[in-house]
Design a protein around this motif. Structure first.
Motif, PDB file in Angstrom:
ATOM      1  N   LYS A  45      52.556  71.118  59.551  1.00  0.00           N
ATOM      2  CA  LYS A  45      52.783  71.690  58.221  1.00  0.00           C
ATOM      3  C   LYS A  45      53.807  70.872  57.428  1.00  0.00           C
ATOM      4  O   LYS A  45      53.592  70.570  56.256  1.00  0.00           O
ATOM      5  CB  LYS A  45      53.251  73.151  58.338  1.00  0.00           C
ATOM      6  CG  LYS A  45      52.324  74.020  59.182  1.00  0.00           C
ATOM      7  CD  LYS A  45      52.811  75.463  59.263  1.00  0.00           C
ATOM      8  CE  LYS A  45      54.173  75.659  59.947  1.00  0.00           C
ATOM      9  NZ  LYS A  45      54.208  75.260  61.365  1.00  0.00           N
ATOM     10  N   SER A  46      54.919  70.535  58.065  1.00  0.00           N
ATOM     11  CA  SER A  46      55.943  69.749  57.359  1.00  0.00           C
ATOM     12  C   SER A  46      55.428  68.363  57.025  1.00  0.00           C
ATOM     13  O   SER A  46      55.667  67.845  55.931  1.00  0.00           O
ATOM     14  CB  SER A  46      57.213  69.621  58.217  1.00  0.00           C
ATOM     15  OG  SER A  46      57.835  70.868  58.354  1.00  0.00           O
ATOM     16  N   THR A  47      54.702  67.768  57.955  1.00  0.00           N
ATOM     17  CA  THR A  47      54.147  66.437  57.712  1.00  0.00           C
ATOM     18  C   THR A  47      53.189  66.473  56.526  1.00  0.00           C
ATOM     19  O   THR A  47      53.180  65.563  55.687  1.00  0.00           O
ATOM     20  CB  THR A  47      53.426  65.917  58.975  1.00  0.00           C
ATOM     21  OG1 THR A  47      54.336  66.000  60.081  1.00  0.00           O
ATOM     22  CG2 THR A  47      52.985  64.482  58.805  1.00  0.00           C
ATOM     23  N   PHE A 165      57.283  73.862  49.088  1.00  0.00           N
ATOM     24  CA  PHE A 165      58.355  74.590  49.780  1.00  0.00           C
ATOM     25  C   PHE A 165      58.077  74.506  51.278  1.00  0.00           C
ATOM     26  O   PHE A 165      57.006  74.920  51.739  1.00  0.00           O
ATOM     27  CB  PHE A 165      58.353  76.065  49.372  1.00  0.00           C
ATOM     28  CG  PHE A 165      58.732  76.327  47.945  1.00  0.00           C
ATOM     29  CD1 PHE A 165      60.038  76.643  47.596  1.00  0.00           C
ATOM     30  CD2 PHE A 165      57.783  76.281  46.935  1.00  0.00           C
ATOM     31  CE1 PHE A 165      60.395  76.897  46.282  1.00  0.00           C
ATOM     32  CE2 PHE A 165      58.123  76.535  45.608  1.00  0.00           C
ATOM     33  CZ  PHE A 165      59.436  76.845  45.287  1.00  0.00           C
ATOM     34  N   ASP A 166      59.024  73.963  52.034  1.00  0.00           N
ATOM     35  CA  ASP A 166      58.832  73.876  53.480  1.00  0.00           C
ATOM     36  C   ASP A 166      59.791  74.841  54.178  1.00  0.00           C
ATOM     37  O   ASP A 166      60.958  74.529  54.354  1.00  0.00           O
ATOM     38  CB  ASP A 166      59.049  72.442  53.973  1.00  0.00           C
ATOM     39  CG  ASP A 166      58.636  72.269  55.428  1.00  0.00           C
ATOM     40  OD1 ASP A 166      58.148  73.252  56.039  1.00  0.00           O
ATOM     41  OD2 ASP A 166      58.805  71.152  55.959  1.00  0.00           O
ATOM     42  N   GLU A 167      59.293  75.986  54.535  1.00  0.00           N
ATOM     43  CA  GLU A 167      60.072  77.043  55.190  1.00  0.00           C
ATOM     44  C   GLU A 167      61.411  77.286  54.480  1.00  0.00           C
ATOM     45  O   GLU A 167      62.473  77.199  55.083  1.00  0.00           O
ATOM     46  CB  GLU A 167      60.288  76.708  56.669  1.00  0.00           C
ATOM     47  CG  GLU A 167      58.965  76.566  57.409  1.00  0.00           C
ATOM     48  CD  GLU A 167      59.114  76.744  58.919  1.00  0.00           C
ATOM     49  OE1 GLU A 167      60.029  77.477  59.331  1.00  0.00           O
ATOM     50  OE2 GLU A 167      58.293  76.174  59.649  1.00  0.00           O
ATOM     51  N   PRO A 168      61.334  77.613  53.181  1.00  0.00           N
ATOM     52  CA  PRO A 168      62.560  77.718  52.388  1.00  0.00           C
ATOM     53  C   PRO A 168      63.485  78.860  52.801  1.00  0.00           C
ATOM     54  O   PRO A 168      64.655  78.841  52.432  1.00  0.00           O
ATOM     55  CB  PRO A 168      62.037  77.943  50.965  1.00  0.00           C
ATOM     56  CG  PRO A 168      60.693  78.559  51.155  1.00  0.00           C
ATOM     57  CD  PRO A 168      60.135  77.902  52.378  1.00  0.00           C
TER      58      PRO A 168
HETATM   59 MG    MG Z   1      57.925  72.276  59.830  1.00  0.00          MG
END
Ligand code: MG
Ligand code: ADP
Length: 245
Positions: A45-47, A165-168
């Protein structure tokens, strides 16, 4: 939301050495659409987020933003980064600058805008995220939830076409999660194009147009939230939901 795609990923692959982190990902995000990306830890997901504003180069495939392939480097890459706002788990505010200075920095330094004009916009944004009265404070004087709202205002100050938004809210104390999600929800309602990685299923249900479920680098399934939560199709999505709901 319009039918026109703002972000398009086609056959995107990413390897870290032998690790296939994005496995033939095809995905498109329309203007004004809010896509929530969920999936187990390590699913890519982050990638995916980092690839969209080219913090991470991809191994193969294409990503287009606003009709153009992602630039490799130079001025057009800087422009892309300002057009795609990103908010991370860690707020990364400059500790020795005030809240207002943090929000003004990008437009003034990167975009060479006039400080007087940026200041007005920055104050309006701080008001919008409910921090207007804290403008002269330093990040450490604010709570985590307030700092994350400043990080959102800082990204918006660049007048982006989309926000990632990455796990904000993952690093926040539980009582502060709501105030950040509220800001994100109003942004979504105002028509911002958003890609949001989160474990907050309430946000997914209420604010997302579409939920995308990832596992092992693959985009396994996608559907509108009501449909996805009521009737996940894949075993992996069912298993994931049974663990988090
Ligand atoms: Mg991640
Ligand atoms: P998620 O955000 O869904 O938890 P990530 O995109 O962070 O997943 O990571 C996907 C996989 O890629 C994980 O196995 C992770 O360990 C690996 N990974 C992420 N970044 C790097 C990197 N810079 N170098 C090597 N492996 C990485």
């Amino acid at each position: 939301m319009s039918d026109e795609a703002l972000i398009v990923l086609e056959n995107v692959n990413k390897w870290f050495g032998p690790l296939h982190v994005l496995d033939d990902v095809n995905m498109s995000v329309a203007r004004g659409e809010v896509v929530v990306v969920i999936g187990p830890s390590g699913s890519g997901k982050s990638t995916l987020c980092r690839a969209i504003n080219r913090l991470e180069p991809i191994s193969s495939g294409t990503i287009t933003f606003d009709g153009k392939p992602l630039p490799e480097e130079g001025k057009s890459l800087a422009r892309l980064r300002s057009e795609v706002g990103m908010v991370f788990q860690s707020f990364n505010l400059f500790a020795h600058k005030t809240i207002l200075q943090n929000v003004m920095l990008g437009p003034v330094k990167v975009r060479k805008e006039k400080p007087v004009e940026v200041r007005e916009r920055a104050m309006a944004l701080l008001d919008r995220v409910g921090i207007g009265n804290q403008a002269e404070k330093f990040p450490a004087q604010l709570s985590g939830g307030q700092q994350q709202r400043v990080a959102i205002a800082r990204a918006l100050a660049m007048q982006p076409k989309a926000m990632l938004f990455d796990e904000p809210t993952s690093a926040l104390d539980p009582e502060m999660v709501g105030e950040v999600l509220d800001v994100m929800t109003s942004l979504a309602r105002e028509g911002m194009t958003m890609v949001v990685v989160t474990h907050e299923m309430g946000f997914a249900r209420h604010a997302a147009n579409r939920v995308v479920f990832m596992a092992d680098g693959q985009l396994v399934e996608e559907a509108p939230p009501t449909e996805f939560f009521a009737n996940p199709k894949s075993d992996r999505a069912k298993d994931f939901l049974s663990k988090i709901l």
